[in-house]
Write an enzyme that holds these catalytic residues in place. Structure first.
Site: not given
Length: 293
Positions: A14-16, A18-19, A168
């Site tokens: 997941t969150g794949a 960018s970055g 966060y």
């Protein structure tokens, strides 16, 4: 080099798009793995999947999901379960920080929903796929900022006070505590699944803080210009890939990995009472029985 990931391996990340997620996807696909990448931006995700499929030996497919709502998380889990018959690596890398207090459609504070509850629920929903692997791994992107996190179970919606960095930090504290509790529970049921989390380092170039307040964005910008402060997206991705593939973590579970390897997390993250309460509260919020895996 570890042979844990090869042409027969399936990875969900997941969150794949960018970055460190995008760099990690490239590194894992380069080993020949089937990589399911998850993100919110369909155009970016489809472009990345096409590029990686053409430039690496792996098979890459994009699955769009906004992990802010539990319905979307469950829809993603159902979609992945239909598409793949096993998971060797489940890497929770999606994360956000938002300047303003936002409540999701489920009535949950947004940062907590995306950064903690989504990994919690996805891991629950993917247990059968993980058990189809000979030895699966769960990897969670945490943060060193978890050490300043405080979690008030009586104010999970942050109605008394809201600070983006505090929201966060508490979500990252939850990441670490969840990892340790999951690892202990998996060991109890003798599953061939390991669970570890890591601090990727301070990466000024990440898009994590693009929605942060102006002072926070200015701080990140200034920090990026200071010599010796922060690290690179590449280095952060290397740490994720090491936990996903390295022989050192084939059977080593319940670790918080930082710059110098496995290290002690903040004391509260290791407290059994805190971990158990977080687990049960999380189960209640997402509507599942807490007695898993």
């Amino acid at each position: 080099m570890s042979q844990f990931i090869d042409g027969d391996s399936t990875v969900l990340l997941t969150g794949a798009t960018s970055g460190i997620g995008a760099v990690s996807a490239r590194k894992l696909a380069s080993r020949g793995a089937t990589v399911a990448i998850v993100g919110r931006d369909a155009d970016r995700g489809n472009r990345l999947a096409e590029d990686l499929s053409e430039s690496t030996t792996g098979s890459v497919a994009f699955h769009r999901a906004d992990l802010a709502t539990q319905d979307a998380v469950r829809e993603l889990a159902a979609e992945i379960t239909r598409a793949y018959d096993h998971l060797d690596v489940l890497a929770h890398n999606a994360g956000l920080s938002t300047p303003d207090r936002t409540i999701t459609d489920d009535g949950v504070e947004l940062t907590f929903a995306v950064n903690h509850l989504a990994p919690y629920l996805l891991t629950h929903d993917f247990m059968d796929l993980l058990r189809e692997s000979d030895r699966a791994r769960v990897v969670i992107t945490a943060s060193g900022v978890h050490s300043r996190g405080e979690l008030d179970f009586e104010d999970l919606r942050l109605e008394r006070d809201y600070s983006a960095i505090d929201a966060y930090a508490r979500s990252k504290l939850a990441n670490v505590a969840f990892t340790l509790e999951l690892a202990d529970r998996l060991e109890t049921v003798d599953d061939a699944i390991v669970a570890n989390c890591f601090h990727p380092g301070f990466i000024p170039s990440t898009g994590l803080f693009r929605g942060a307040s102006l002072p926070t964005r200015l701080f990140v910008r200034l920090a990026s210009l200071a010599p010796g402060i922060g690290t690179t997206v590449e280095a952060g991705a290397d740490r994720l890939v090491e936990l996903a593939t390295g022989t050192e973590y084939a059977e080593r579970s319940g670790q918080y990995v930082s710059d110098d390897g496995p290290t002690d997390p903040a004391p509260v993250a290791s407290e059994p009472e805190f971990r158990e309460r977080l687990w049960r509260v999380s189960a209640d919020i997402v509507g599942i029985e807490p007695d898993w895996p």
